[in-house]
Design a protein around this motif. Structure first.
Motif, PDB file in Angstrom:
ATOM      1  N   ASP A 161      55.059  35.421  36.012  1.00  0.00           N
ATOM      2  CA  ASP A 161      54.177  34.873  37.034  1.00  0.00           C
ATOM      3  C   ASP A 161      53.433  35.995  37.747  1.00  0.00           C
ATOM      4  O   ASP A 161      53.996  37.071  38.007  1.00  0.00           O
ATOM      5  N   ALA A 162      52.195  35.736  38.070  1.00  0.00           N
ATOM      6  CA  ALA A 162      51.387  36.702  38.805  1.00  0.00           C
ATOM      7  C   ALA A 162      50.372  35.933  39.642  1.00  0.00           C
ATOM      8  O   ALA A 162      50.143  34.743  39.434  1.00  0.00           O
ATOM      9  N   TYR A 163      49.782  36.621  40.598  1.00  0.00           N
ATOM     10  CA  TYR A 163      48.713  35.997  41.384  1.00  0.00           C
ATOM     11  C   TYR A 163      47.888  37.080  42.060  1.00  0.00           C
ATOM     12  O   TYR A 163      48.290  38.241  42.152  1.00  0.00           O
ATOM     13  N   ALA A 212      47.472  41.486  45.417  1.00  0.00           N
ATOM     14  CA  ALA A 212      47.905  41.055  44.087  1.00  0.00           C
ATOM     15  C   ALA A 212      49.392  41.311  43.899  1.00  0.00           C
ATOM     16  O   ALA A 212      49.985  42.197  44.538  1.00  0.00           O
ATOM     17  N   PHE A 213      49.984  40.535  42.980  1.00  0.00           N
ATOM     18  CA  PHE A 213      51.413  40.679  42.687  1.00  0.00           C
ATOM     19  C   PHE A 213      51.706  40.123  41.304  1.00  0.00           C
ATOM     20  O   PHE A 213      51.163  39.091  40.902  1.00  0.00           O
ATOM     21  N   LEU A 264      48.516  33.124  37.999  1.00  0.00           N
ATOM     22  CA  LEU A 264      48.322  33.499  36.602  1.00  0.00           C
ATOM     23  C   LEU A 264      49.672  33.612  35.906  1.00  0.00           C
ATOM     24  O   LEU A 264      50.716  33.665  36.559  1.00  0.00           O
ATOM     25  N   LYS A 265      49.623  33.665  34.595  1.00  0.00           N
ATOM     26  CA  LYS A 265      50.817  33.986  33.820  1.00  0.00           C
ATOM     27  C   LYS A 265      50.449  35.033  32.774  1.00  0.00           C
ATOM     28  O   LYS A 265      49.424  34.924  32.110  1.00  0.00           O
ATOM     29  N   PHE A 266      51.293  36.030  32.660  1.00  0.00           N
ATOM     30  CA  PHE A 266      51.101  37.078  31.667  1.00  0.00           C
ATOM     31  C   PHE A 266      52.373  37.188  30.841  1.00  0.00           C
ATOM     32  O   PHE A 266      53.397  37.683  31.316  1.00  0.00           O
ATOM     33  N   GLY A 267      52.304  36.701  29.606  1.00  0.00           N
ATOM     34  CA  GLY A 267      53.454  36.801  28.736  1.00  0.00           C
ATOM     35  C   GLY A 267      54.714  36.206  29.322  1.00  0.00           C
ATOM     36  O   GLY A 267      55.804  36.736  29.118  1.00  0.00           O
ATOM     37  N   TRP A 283      48.376  46.159  45.979  1.00  0.00           N
ATOM     38  CA  TRP A 283      49.282  45.647  44.957  1.00  0.00           C
ATOM     39  C   TRP A 283      50.699  45.665  45.506  1.00  0.00           C
ATOM     40  O   TRP A 283      51.279  46.720  45.724  1.00  0.00           O
ATOM     41  N   ARG A 284      51.245  44.479  45.741  1.00  0.00           N
ATOM     42  CA  ARG A 284      52.644  44.358  46.157  1.00  0.00           C
ATOM     43  C   ARG A 284      53.523  44.501  44.924  1.00  0.00           C
ATOM     44  O   ARG A 284      53.337  43.798  43.940  1.00  0.00           O
TER      45      ARG A 284
END
Length: 645
Positions: A43-45, A83-84, A37-40, A60-61
């Motif tokens: 990078d995230a996943y 998640a990270f 994913l991308k938030f603003g 949550w790492r």
């Protein structure tokens, strides 16, 4: 309307996530499906287990997500999500926390992850994990941290015995907008302000290297553990002594990954059902004008009108911090007008002096339900309605939030299937004026029934312990966040509806004691202070006081308006007065309170109400009789108050 990027930066809009989701990509991580994913721009996943456990528990790492992944692999195999989000080089600062909140909201609302998460931190990840956990202790099942940084003075500062990192230290100061002196004086490190986390009894486990030179235990984990235990928080420290110790003792092989995975599993599963804060929040007309002031004008005044629960440290401080972090470019002015023991009647007559005279308020929090207990419903409604009308007539673009806090009597009424009249009156006035409303009393009652907390162990008192303060803050934060989901408009002046009661106190104010015509026996003490050593309240000591202790003393007060009353200070020698309006029959009033043995208490007495809007005369006499428990006949008047239409 705010742009999507701005909404994300400010934390919110769930509707924004649908646009973000279009950027998702899927691949594999340690053999499990990974959704990117991308938030603003960050990078995230999240990684999917092959067979998710009921309730979708997750880990949550917070840093170095590909370092020591054995525990995560074990948990994925058991049915946990992992998640990270990569907001590295932010050192757990407020900007990072905004995106943590966005990421959390996306995973819990859009992907139905469990409402509580286990946090995993490595090294500098301790800054992120504890920063978010302390802001959200109600959303954390446990914390596992490996060689965590717990004080920026240790790393990257190098201001203690740790080696530090000069480049990282300078970067941290830029991120936080700190000078050198401000960075050293920073008092919200992981080792600080652990009260809320401890009140939720969040289990913590640290693995450390005894000879770690980068994050020495003596100035990081050891300090945190000592403070956390002193507050009642559960924590254990596990030194790893097997295998090679690299990077000055900061890197080592995790010796028992299955054991640590069990720590997370056992504290996170089964998933506890949590009642959402949104169930107790009414957005109503929203907070459009306040958000316009905060985001466009970038200057906003926020005022707090209430009793001791507003006066005391706790939820109010957290709201102020939250607003400053959410809108870092906004110049905030906060007016703390909480005075212990005061409810809606005093608020209606002091709102002018204590808030409105201090400038244009953009957002007003009103709390009165606890101290309104014992005040008749007619007076409550007239006072609450008077506060709203007075505030909005002074500034039509002021947003107002009503909050109803809890006390044992309200809990008792819920247990009997009843609703306390104070709650009904608050809700009625809020609904009539389309005001945002938070029913904290019902929420605490329901959360106790849901076994999320207990009154005796978690709330403890009408003035709540840290646990209760966190719940109050989280509920109010949920209202603030929910209000952002509405479309932004230019500020507008909402038309006031017709009043519920025409006799409301919409122009209440104090009326100086110097206006009274005094008989013998009365005198004004310019700086009254009791000599008996008993407690006092702010605003009711070291101020001018009109006093008589002699039976038979009389005063006359000419005034203009529809209501009149006295604010008195009642101690162990409080007497009995009789009073008359416009030469009517005298009525008797015993000024002694049930708290006479330990405090000189400020009390407001309404002596004339629903009068014609004209000139009137109030007369007060000191009676020669007194309560059997009183030591005297004293009447101490700190203020008269009138409602002048």
């Amino acid at each position: 309307m705010l742009k999507l990027k701005y909404l994300i930066t400010l934390l919110l809009s769930i509707t924004a996530f649908s646009a973000l989701k279009a950027q998702d990509k899927t691949n594999l991580w340690q053999g499990f499906e990974k959704v990117q994913l991308k938030f603003g721009g960050y990078d995230a996943y999240y990684v999917k287990p092959a067979h998710p456990l009921p309730g979708n528990p997750w880990v949550w790492r917070t840093s170095f997500p590909d370092w020591h992944t054995q525990m995560d692999s074990i948990l994925l195999a058991k049915g946990f999500y992992v998640a990270f989000i990569n907001v590295d080089n932010q050192y757990g600062g407020p900007e990072a926390m905004k995106f943590y909140d966005v990421f959390y909201t996306y995973l819990t609302k859009q992907q139905a992850f469990a409402p509580k998460v286990a946090l995993e931190a490595v090294s500098r990840g301790g800054l992120y994990a504890y920063a978010w956990a302390k802001r959200n202790p109600d959303k954390v099942t446990c914390i596992y941290a490996e060689t965590p940084v717990c004080d920026i003075k240790s790393w990257p500062g190098g201001k203690l015995k740790g080696a530090g990192d000069a480049n990282a230290w300078n970067e941290l100061k830029r991120v936080y907008h700190f000078t050198e002196e401000q960075a050293i004086a920073y008092n919200d490190n992981p080792i600080d302000n652990l009260e809320g986390l401890a009140s939720f009894r969040v289990p913590v486990l640290h693995t450390i290297g005894l000879d770690d030179k980068l994050a020495p235990p003596a100035e990081n984990s050891d300090v945190l553990a000592k403070r956390y235990i002193a507050l009642g928080g559960p924590i254990s420290i596990h030194p790893v002594t097997q295998g090679p110790m690299e990077l000055q003792g900061h890197h080592f092989k995790v010796d028992r990954p299955a054991y640590y995975a069990d720590f997370i599993f056992n504290n996170s599963y089964p998933v506890q059902k949590i009642l959402p804060y949104s169930d107790y929040v009414k957005v109503a007309g929203g907070l459009n004008n306040f958000y316009y002031a905060a985001t466009v004008k970038k200057k906003a005044t926020v005022s707090f009108l209430g009793g001791s629960i507003t006066f005391n440290p706790g939820w109010r401080d957290k709201v102020c911090k939250y607003l400053k972090e959410t809108y870092p470019e906004t110049d905030f002015h906060f007016i703390a007008a909480g005075i212990p023991s005061l409810g809606s009647l005093p608020h209606a007559f002091r709102v002018q002096r204590d808030i409105l005279d201090s400038g244009k308020t953009d957002l007003l929090f009103v709390e009165a339900a606890v101290n309104d207990r014992g005040t008749d419903s007619t007076t409550q409604v007239r006072a609450l309605e008077g506060i709203v009308r007075h505030a909005k007539l002074t500034n039509p673009m002021m947003d107002v939030i009503f909050m109803a806090f809890v006390d044992p009597q309200k809990m008792d009424n819920y247990a009997k299937g009843k609703v306390s009249p104070e709650l009904l009156n608050h809700q009625m006035v809020a609904t009539h004026y389309n005001l945002p409303y938070v029913n904290l009393a019902l929420e605490v009652n329901d959360k106790i029934k849901n076994k999320e907390l207990t009154w005796a162990d978690d709330f403890k008192d009408i003035h709540p312990w840290y646990h209760g303060q966190e719940i109050y803050f989280e509920s109010i934060k949920a209202l603030l966040q929910a209000s952002i989901l509405a479309e932004y408009k230019q500020p507008f002046k909402a038309a006031l509806p017709k009043p519920i009661d025409k006799a409301n106190y919409n122009n209440g104010s104090y009326y100086n004691i110097a206006n009274a015509k005094l008989d013998k026996g009365w005198a004004i003490n310019p700086n009254w202070n009791p000599k008996d050593g008993l407690s006092t309240r702010p605003g009711f000591v070291d101020v001018p006081m009109l006093i008589s202790t002699e039976p038979g003393s009389e005063l006359t007060l000419p005034f203009k308006g529809t209501a009149v009353g006295v604010a008195v200070v009642a101690g162990p020698d409080a007497g009995i007065i009789s009073y008359s309006v416009d030469n009517g029959a005298y009525k008797e009033l015993d000024l002694l309170t049930e708290f006479y043995s330990w405090i000189h208490l400020g009390v407001y007495h309404l002596l004339g109400d629903n009068l014609s809007n004209g000139n009137h005369i109030l007369k007060i006499k000191i009676r020669d009789k007194k309560n059997n428990s009183s030591k005297g006949n004293a009447c101490r008047i700190v203020n008269f108050f009138v409602n002048n239409k």
